[in-house]
Design an enzyme around this catalytic site. Structure first.
Site, PDB file in Angstrom:
ATOM      1  N   GLU A  81       0.827  -1.197   0.000  1.00  0.00           N
ATOM      2  CA  GLU A  81       0.000   0.000   0.000  1.00  0.00           C
ATOM      3  C   GLU A  81       0.864   1.251   0.000  1.00  0.00           C
ATOM      4  OE1 GLU A  81      -1.954   0.962   3.989  1.00  0.00           O
ATOM      5  OE2 GLU A  81      -1.938  -1.223   3.998  1.00  0.00           O
TER       6      GLU A  81
ATOM      7  N   CYS B 248      -3.283  -4.513   4.207  1.00  0.00           N
ATOM      8  CA  CYS B 248      -2.160  -5.312   4.702  1.00  0.00           C
ATOM      9  C   CYS B 248      -2.103  -6.726   4.126  1.00  0.00           C
ATOM     10  CB  CYS B 248      -2.190  -5.380   6.227  1.00  0.00           C
ATOM     11  SG  CYS B 248      -1.883  -3.796   7.005  1.00  0.00           S
TER      12      CYS B 248
ATOM     13  N   THR C  88       3.692   1.686  15.312  1.00  0.00           N
ATOM     14  CA  THR C  88       3.891   0.352  14.715  1.00  0.00           C
ATOM     15  C   THR C  88       4.234   0.370  13.228  1.00  0.00           C
ATOM     16  OG1 THR C  88       1.504   0.225  14.362  1.00  0.00           O
ATOM     17  CG2 THR C  88       2.367  -0.830  16.354  1.00  0.00           C
TER      18      THR C  88
ATOM     19  N   ARG D 138     -11.702   1.198  17.553  1.00  0.00           N
ATOM     20  CA  ARG D 138     -11.970  -0.166  18.022  1.00  0.00           C
ATOM     21  C   ARG D 138     -12.691  -1.016  16.981  1.00  0.00           C
ATOM     22  NH1 ARG D 138     -10.946  -1.179  23.256  1.00  0.00           N
ATOM     23  NH2 ARG D 138     -10.399   0.608  24.551  1.00  0.00           N
TER      24      ARG D 138
ATOM     25  N   THR E   2     -11.672  -1.616  14.201  1.00  0.00           N
ATOM     26  CA  THR E   2     -10.667  -2.409  13.475  1.00  0.00           C
ATOM     27  C   THR E   2     -10.483  -3.791  14.106  1.00  0.00           C
ATOM     28  OG1 THR E   2      -8.869  -1.515  14.814  1.00  0.00           O
ATOM     29  CG2 THR E   2      -9.347  -0.370  12.751  1.00  0.00           C
TER      30      THR E   2
ATOM     31  N   HIS F 156      -1.463 -12.227  10.831  1.00  0.00           N
ATOM     32  CA  HIS F 156      -1.103 -10.824  10.585  1.00  0.00           C
ATOM     33  C   HIS F 156      -0.902 -10.102  11.911  1.00  0.00           C
ATOM     34  CE1 HIS F 156      -0.841  -6.842   9.073  1.00  0.00           C
ATOM     35  NE2 HIS F 156      -1.967  -6.456   9.646  1.00  0.00           N
TER      36      HIS F 156
ATOM     37  N   ASN G  49       4.756  -3.264  12.476  1.00  0.00           N
ATOM     38  CA  ASN G  49       3.838  -3.834  11.489  1.00  0.00           C
ATOM     39  C   ASN G  49       4.233  -3.373  10.099  1.00  0.00           C
ATOM     40  OD1 ASN G  49       1.705  -4.633   9.890  1.00  0.00           O
ATOM     41  ND2 ASN G  49       0.218  -3.225  10.795  1.00  0.00           N
TER      42      ASN G  49
END
Lengths: 348, 129
Positions: free
Chosen positions: A80, A112, A153, A199, A201, A234, A266
């Site tokens: 991305e 991702c 991250t 949240r 997510t 992930h 990440n």
């Protein structure tokens, strides 16, 4: 049999510690570190991007595959953070790796999970007999807005896999994909940083999709969590993969080699592929490995791999992930980090 | 740098690919039309070694705009095992770490971009081993 004939990763040498970011924004570093289970993250150099990381990861995959690059029929780069909005990353990568010109190239994007998208397509192309070999890359120089939760991250790195039918390092036993329309995280055209639904997510996005993809592939393959030596999920932070692993019936021990997020952050499209690469580095012939990606928007791809005896021959032909995590690290303070990530507005 | 020039030089910049004179065996990088040793005009492709050592270097404090973010940066002459010498930037290091004789490997990096909307030029740089 279809599977991976060569794998390779690349991580930048630069790092920033989570406490340096937290201190910059007046947050309690211990609360942030305990909340995310992340200690530090990789930072790309000023001259590194998705293309340069893909080339380095691809070179390492070629070293382990030991094949003529000209035999690779597809190159797909999932990210991305492609440097160009219009002009593929894959053309530079394929040219640098000596694969061009008889090759099909495309750039993939699915938050991702763009890396496992690429793996999925290459795997099926090889399986159908259209290709002898295909190259799939998952990589990112992830974006996170200054002061936002993602800044702690969002990191850089990537992993490349060459799929084929002969001399496999790991055979694909089963695949499964689970996708719905779920707006948990996005970046609009022209926007520099992504936005997320807080949240939202978690439960309806990450956990729902990773769980269903995990359950789906186990059922399809007629396997139980206990049959696996390792599993990779992930890693948007340290907690999510541990939580979903437990919910699916996996132990912490099964997650250890691929649970790299505390030490590198990440890497978005490179996250679960790089966890898989780290797991291959320590695996033995016969090991079963589960990988489940997650891409916001939202979906998960699941693969079951069975490691072959060739792993012992190729493991040391390219740098292992642990070496990249532990060696030659250069720590940045927040000021240098802001400069490296072009967070400071300069005159043209 | 114009797009045609960028395009013409891409293979040697991307793959560090040089040439070997078919007459005298001299290895050349970057590629030339005429051998500097014997005047020969026929060559085979010759990949350059992935590692070399620093012969000499300088620390640059006033560089071009596209390298402003890197200042101070290191520019070095690297000698490869086949005797070829290459001038390039040594990245991912502080100037105090760089010494003549140190071993480097070549890495794939952005060399330059022509502003935020321009083409990005990629190629090799050196990194301490």
């Amino acid at each position: 049999m279809v599977g991976i004939v060569g794998y390779g990763s690349y991580l930048p040498r630069y790092r920033i510690k989570v406490e340096d970011i937290a201190n910059q924004w007046g947050r309690d570093p211990d609360v942030i570190k305990k909340g995310l289970l992340v200690n530090e993250k990789t930072v790309p150099g000023t001259d590194e991007d998705t293309i340069t990381i893909s080339v380095e990861a691809g070179r390492n995959a070629l070293k382990r595959a030991g094949i003529n690059p000209k035999l690779i029929g597809s190159v797909y780069v999932g990210s991305e953070s492609h440097p160009y909005a219009v002009k593929p990353s894959g053309t530079v990568v394929a040219e640098a790796l000596g694969i061009t010109p008889e090759v099909h190239i495309a750039d993939f994007e699915f938050a991702c999970k763009a890396g496992t998208e690429a793996m999925w397509v290459v795997y099926n192309e090889v399986k159908s007999g259209e290709l002898q070999y295909g190259l799939a890359i998952g990589t990112d120089t992830s974006q996170g807005a200054p002061g936002g939760a993602l800044e702690y991250t969002a990191s850089a790195g990537g992993t490349a896999f060459i799929f084929g039918k002969e001399n496999l390092v790991a055979e694909v036993i089963e695949t499964y994909s689970y996708t719905t329309d779920t707006p948990d995280f996005w970046r609009r055209e022209g926007a520099y940083y992504p936005r997320h639904g807080g949240r939202f997510t978690g439960e309806p996005a990450y956990f729902k999709h990773v769980y269903n993809a995990g359950i789906g592939v186990l059922k399809k393959a007629n396997l139980k969590p206990q049959d696996f030596t390792y599993a990779v999920f992930h890693m948007p932070n340290g907690k999510f993969p541990q939580t979903i692993g437990k919910k699916l019936g996996f132990t912490k021990k099964q997650l250890v080699p691929g649970w790299i997020v505390p030490y590198m952050g990440n890497t978005y499209s490179g996250s679960s592929p790089t966890g898989l690469s780290a797991t291959f580095d320590v695996s033995k012939p016969g090991d079963l490995i589960l990988i489940v990606s997650f891409g916001s928007g939202a979906g998960s791809d699941a693969f079951v791999f069975k490691v072959t005896e060739r792993i012992d021959e190729v493991r040391d032909l390219a740098p292992k992930l642990k070496e990249m995590l532990d060696e030659n690290k250069i720590y940045l303070d927040y000021g240098k980090y802001a400069k490296f990530r072009e967070k400071i507005i300069m005159n043209e | 740098m114009s797009s045609p020039k960028i395009w013409r030089q891409r293979i040697e910049r991307y793959r560090l690919l040089g040439q070997k004179c078919k007459d005298c065996g001299k290895v050349l990088f970057p590629k030339r039309l005429v051998c500097s040793e014997c005047g020969g005009r026929e060559f085979d492709k010759e990949p350059m070694p992935e590692v070399g050592k620093i012969i000499t270097y300088t620390t640059v404090y006033f560089g071009p705009k596209f390298l402003e973010q890197d200042i101070p940066y290191i520019l070095a002459i690297i000698e490869l095992k086949n005797g070829v010498r290459i001038t390039t930037q040594v990245v991912d290091t502080e100037p105090k770490e760089v010494k003549a004789g140190k071993e480097v490997k070549f890495v794939f990096r952005k060399l330059k971009d022509e502003g935020k909307t321009g083409v990005i030029i990629y190629g090799y740089k050196a990194q301490l081993c």
